[in-house]
Design a protein around this motif. Structure first.
Motif, mmCIF file in Angstrom:
data_model
loop_
_atom_site.group_PDB
_atom_site.id
_atom_site.type_symbol
_atom_site.label_atom_id
_atom_site.label_comp_id
_atom_site.label_asym_id
_atom_site.label_seq_id
_atom_site.Cartn_x
_atom_site.Cartn_y
_atom_site.Cartn_z
ATOM 1 N N UNK A 97 -2.589 4.546 7.125
ATOM 2 C CA UNK A 97 -2.242 4.281 8.526
ATOM 3 C C UNK A 97 -3.289 3.383 9.178
ATOM 4 N N UNK A 98 -4.569 3.676 8.937
ATOM 5 C CA UNK A 98 -5.625 2.862 9.533
ATOM 6 C C UNK A 98 -5.688 1.476 8.908
ATOM 7 N N UNK A 99 -5.390 1.366 7.625
ATOM 8 C CA UNK A 99 -5.309 0.042 7.015
ATOM 9 C C UNK A 99 -4.299 -0.816 7.751
ATOM 10 N N UNK A 100 -3.123 -0.227 8.034
ATOM 11 C CA UNK A 100 -2.060 -0.984 8.692
ATOM 12 C C UNK A 100 -2.390 -1.291 10.148
ATOM 13 N N UNK B 260 0.848 -1.192 0.000
ATOM 14 C CA UNK B 260 0.000 0.000 0.000
ATOM 15 C C UNK B 260 0.884 1.243 0.000
ATOM 16 N N UNK B 261 0.588 2.180 -0.908
ATOM 17 C CA UNK B 261 1.297 3.450 -1.020
ATOM 18 C C UNK B 261 0.251 4.550 -0.972
ATOM 19 N N UNK B 262 0.201 5.276 0.140
ATOM 20 C CA UNK B 262 -0.770 6.346 0.301
ATOM 21 C C UNK B 262 -0.095 7.679 0.483
ATOM 22 N N UNK C 144 3.781 -4.434 2.610
ATOM 23 C CA UNK C 144 4.634 -3.286 2.913
ATOM 24 C C UNK C 144 3.815 -2.007 2.767
ATOM 25 N N UNK C 145 4.285 -0.974 3.460
ATOM 26 C CA UNK C 145 3.534 0.280 3.570
ATOM 27 C C UNK C 145 4.444 1.450 3.228
ATOM 28 N N UNK C 146 3.961 2.328 2.338
ATOM 29 C CA UNK C 146 4.655 3.579 2.031
ATOM 30 C C UNK C 146 3.701 4.722 2.350
ATOM 31 N N UNK C 147 4.162 5.649 3.195
ATOM 32 C CA UNK C 147 3.370 6.805 3.603
ATOM 33 C C UNK C 147 4.051 8.053 3.069
ATOM 34 N N UNK C 148 3.351 8.804 2.221
ATOM 35 C CA UNK C 148 3.947 9.979 1.595
ATOM 36 C C UNK C 148 3.225 11.265 1.947
#
Length: 261
Positions: free
Chosen positions: A103-106, A92-94, A115-119
């Protein structure tokens, strides 16, 4: 591109778009924007991933109910899309409000994320670094042309704007009804995942433009310090739409992170 609809828990129809082949990568757009937010960027990942976007409720081809919602509700909408597509877990890339949703998905659905990318995003609440009063005034001015110009200058550097005259796919969905804009704004403003961020178990990369005044860059370190093992990268010379102006380097950063063992 393959398009379709999923149903949220409350019956709202959610439009989604799928393209490319490989492991699934969900791309989440910012506040008051539909999937076109990712135009010119999703192509960077389609050689290695099956990219999945959606029109947030209130935007694009999705339903536009006059119902208050939260960033946590938007995360539940993403799960509805993944369920419709039969996807058990995804990267997920948000970005921007999409990062708040991610963030809430994780937090709420750890088994659904790889894996998570927060931009260019924020943890929200009283611990977040807020935009200054000048930025809020510029965005709220009554002249719509001047307000849009202010938004454009928050997204991109003057140098980039001088060389690129469009398209402007990050300036909001022009067909959103006023009530949907209000609900998006309220959801984004009320986001507060601070206390829950330490629960995130997905390996996380946090990206931010160093010159971002829309969502100050200090939020990147705040988030990374709260998520176990997270890495933060602050990108010199870039503003809120770092993922456009900073291509292809920023897409390469994300791709390398997603490929790493």
């Amino acid at each position: 591109m393959r398009e379709g609809f999923a149903r949220a828990a409350d019956g709202t129809r959610l439009a989604y778009q799928v393209n490319g082949d490989g492991p699934p990568l969900v791309l989440l757009a910012g506040q008051a924007n539909n999937h076109r937010w990712w135009d010119g960027v999703r192509e960077d990942f389609e050689g290695t991933h099956r990219t999945i976007t959606l029109d947030h409720r209130g935007t694009g081809a999705s339903d536009k109910p006059d119902i208050a919602c939260t960033t946590r509700d938007f995360a539940s909408d993403v799960i509805a899309v993944l369920d419709e597509l039969g996807i058990a877990s995804a990267d997920v890339y948000g970005t921007s409000m999409g990062g708040r949703i991610a963030q809430w998905l994780a937090v709420d659905h750890p088994g659904r994320l790889r894996r998570l990318v927060l931009g260019c995003t924020s943890p929200g609440g009283p611990h977040a670094a807020e935009r200054d009063a000048d930025v809020r005034r510029a965005l709220a001015q009554p002249d719509p042309v001047a307000a849009q110009r202010a938004l454009l200058e928050l997204m991109y550097s003057p140098e980039w704007l001088a060389e690129h005259d469009g398209p402007r796919c990050v300036l909001g969905d022009p067909d959103m009804p006023p009530h949907a804009r209000r609900h998006h704004l309220a959801a984004s403003n009320r986001h507060d995942a601070w206390e829950q961020l330490p629960r995130i178990s997905a390996r996380t990369l946090v990206l931010h433009g160093a010159d971002d005044r829309m969502t100050p860059a200090s939020n990147a370190e705040l988030i990374a310090e709260r998520i176990p093992g997270a890495e933060a990268r602050v990108l010199p010379g870039l503003r809120h739409a770092y993922f456009h102006e900073g291509r292809p380097q920023t897409s390469d950063l994300v791709a390398d992170f997603l490929r790493a063992r």
